[in-house]
Design a protein around this motif. Structure first.
Motif, PDB file in Angstrom:
ATOM      1  N   UNK A  63       0.848  -1.199   0.000  1.00 15.21           N
ATOM      2  CA  UNK A  63       0.000   0.000   0.000  1.00 15.21           C
ATOM      3  C   UNK A  63       0.878   1.241   0.000  1.00 15.21           C
ATOM      4  N   UNK A  64       0.267   2.352  -0.356  1.00 15.42           N
ATOM      5  CA  UNK A  64       0.824   3.655   0.000  1.00 15.42           C
ATOM      6  C   UNK A  64       0.310   3.905   1.412  1.00 15.42           C
ATOM      7  N   UNK A  97      -5.654  -3.575  -4.765  1.00 20.87           N
ATOM      8  CA  UNK A  97      -6.349  -4.604  -3.973  1.00 20.87           C
ATOM      9  C   UNK A  97      -7.359  -5.358  -4.837  1.00 20.87           C
ATOM     10  N   UNK A  98      -8.092  -4.620  -5.668  1.00 20.13           N
ATOM     11  CA  UNK A  98      -9.096  -5.283  -6.523  1.00 20.13           C
ATOM     12  C   UNK A  98      -8.401  -6.222  -7.530  1.00 20.13           C
ATOM     13  N   UNK A  99      -7.243  -5.821  -8.036  1.00 13.04           N
ATOM     14  CA  UNK A  99      -6.500  -6.724  -8.941  1.00 13.04           C
ATOM     15  C   UNK A  99      -6.167  -8.040  -8.242  1.00 13.04           C
ATOM     16  N   UNK A 130      -5.051   4.459  -6.699  1.00 12.44           N
ATOM     17  CA  UNK A 130      -4.554   3.467  -7.664  1.00 12.44           C
ATOM     18  C   UNK A 130      -3.909   2.288  -6.943  1.00 12.44           C
ATOM     19  N   UNK A 131      -3.005   2.579  -6.010  1.00 12.76           N
ATOM     20  CA  UNK A 131      -2.316   1.465  -5.332  1.00 12.76           C
ATOM     21  C   UNK A 131      -3.251   0.727  -4.370  1.00 12.76           C
ATOM     22  N   UNK A 158      -8.907   5.565   1.118  1.00 14.06           N
ATOM     23  CA  UNK A 158      -8.501   4.511   0.171  1.00 14.06           C
ATOM     24  C   UNK A 158      -8.459   3.148   0.870  1.00 14.06           C
ATOM     25  N   UNK A 159      -8.035   3.119   2.135  1.00 10.20           N
ATOM     26  CA  UNK A 159      -8.012   1.837   2.861  1.00 10.20           C
ATOM     27  C   UNK A 159      -9.446   1.374   3.146  1.00 10.20           C
TER      28      UNK A 159
END
Ligand code: NAD
Ligand code: TYD
Length: 354
Positions: free
Chosen positions: A84-85, A106-108, A100-101, A162-163
């Motif tokens: 993660x960032x 995570x979805x990727x 993005x990260x 984002x988290x």
């Protein structure tokens, strides 16, 4: 041999998790997938890199094609996702990178795990996707109370938003596809190999070099600090014994106002560096507050303690002293990670904030 993918294993917490698993589980093959951003450093893992059950893979979780291929080559039995960032201040300067990260990345991983594990012809038994998250998703507390697993999500910073989003995707994949997932939300960690942009290692670095210690606002914000090796042990327990679909809070019942923590650190370092009492505290410099600065975090980890038997092992003063000793003994590590861009970025910040 079970194949376990750990993402972000060259970072602060990830390196402690990789070390614990490589040493404790010789019958697991541990794959450490890391892009080696500014926060990732293979020096964090020198002591395990030659072990036969360890392999490093340089790669980016935001590259969907690469991630799909990686899963189809290795057919991992489990994933512990830490990449993660992770720094709130950077998320304020560059929120999109965090989306993005932390979200897309995570979805990727969820997609790749779903395609391999839930395929009709899959032979992988009892796979598990463990998503490592933060208590910051719950937002900010007032003077009293604790975050429990039932606290409503209320993130404030781009980092915590984002988290929170990535946590929601993990739950959505459990609910929608029955992807066997588990999540933990942990409080602030401290210990060795912590990049000196976060409060504790930044303060140690600056005290050592007699530079100003930037304290945001009045230093009255409260964080609940946990020794990083205790977090790694909790991750081990939850990965092996946690219930699929559940969330576990991790924390040390160890709340400190930033200013009190910094004063304690100054006292410890005055003693260790043979300085006059109060000398390092003279470096404290109150600077402009962080935008949207959460007042207080405090975790109720009783579910993890009661159901899975985990307890934090260290008193804070002891952990902090060990951490200071580590930084003083590992000058080369500190010099390496604070060379180059670091100086430009952080010394620029002092000018701006001071
Ligand atoms: P860190 O910034 O030290 O390490 C992150 C690692 O992820 C680095 O090694 C980096 O190279 C890697 N990475 C970043 N982007 C990547 C990408 N696109 N592909 C592959 N690798 C990538 O972070 P940390 O403090 O060790 O935190 C690890 C995890 O734990 C994060 O998910 C964070 O949200 C969570 N967490 C941290 C804390 C804390 O106090 N530090 C507390 C609770 C939860
Ligand atoms: P940090 O280590 O960035 O973790 P987080 O923001 O994820 O909790 O910051 C911990 C606390 O210390 C937070 O209240 C912000 C504050 N802080 C400072 O006062 N000065 C600093 O230079 C930094 C980096 C943080």
């Amino acid at each position: 041999m079970k194949k376990l993918l750990i993402t972000g294993g060259a970072g602060f917490i990830g390196s402690h998790v990789v070390r614990l698993f490589v040493n404790k589980y010789p019958d697991y093959k541990i794959y450490n997938l890391d892009k080696l951003t500014y926060a990732g450093n293979l020096e964090n893992l020198r002591d395990v890199e030659e072990k036969p059950n360890y392999e490093f893979i340089k790669g980016d979780i935001t590259d969907a094609k690469f991630i799909e291929e990686l899963f189809s080559i290795h057919s991992f039995d489990g994933v512990i996702h830490l990449a993660a960032e992770s720094h709130v201040d950077r998320s304020i300067s560059n929120p999109l990178e965090f989306v993005i990260t932390n979200v897309v990345g995570t979805v990727n991983l969820l997609n790749a795990a779903r395609h391999i594990w839930l395929a009709p012809n899959s032979t992988i038994k009892n796979p598990r996707f463990y998503h490592v998250s933060t208590d910051e998703v719950y937002g900010s507390l007032g003077e009293t109370g604790f975050f429990t697993e039932d606290t409503k999500y209320d993130p404030h910073s781009p980092y915590s938003a984002s988290k929170a989003s990535s946590d929601h995707f993990v739950r959505a994949y459990f609910d929608t596809y029955k992807l066997p997932a588990v999540i933990s939300n942990c409080s602030n960690n401290y210990g060795s190999f912590h990049f000196p942009e976060k409060l504790i290692p930044l303060a140690i670095h600056n005290i050592k070099n007699k530079k100003p210690i930037p304290v945001y606002g009045k230093g009255e914000n409260v964080r609940d600090w946990l020794f990083v090796e205790d977090h790694a042990r909790a991750i081990d327990v939850i990965y092996h014994k946690g219930k699929t679909g559940e969330t576990y809070n991790i924390g040390g019942h160890n709340e400190w106002k930033n200013i009190d923590l910094i004063r304690l650190l100054c006292k410890i370092m005055d003693e260790k560096l043979g300085r006059k009492e109060g000398e390092s505290a003279g470096l404290i410099s109150f600077v402009l507050d962080r935008a949207g600065h959460d007042l207080r975090y405090a975790i109720d980890s009783s579910k993890l303690q009661k159901e899975l038997g985990w307890t934090p092992s260290l008193q804070f003063e002891e952990g902090l002293e060990r951490t200071v000793d580590w930084y003083l003994a590992n000058e080369t590590w500190l010099n390496n990670v604070t060379s180059g861009d670091y100086k430009k970025y952080y010394e620029g910040q002092y000018v701006k904030r001071g």
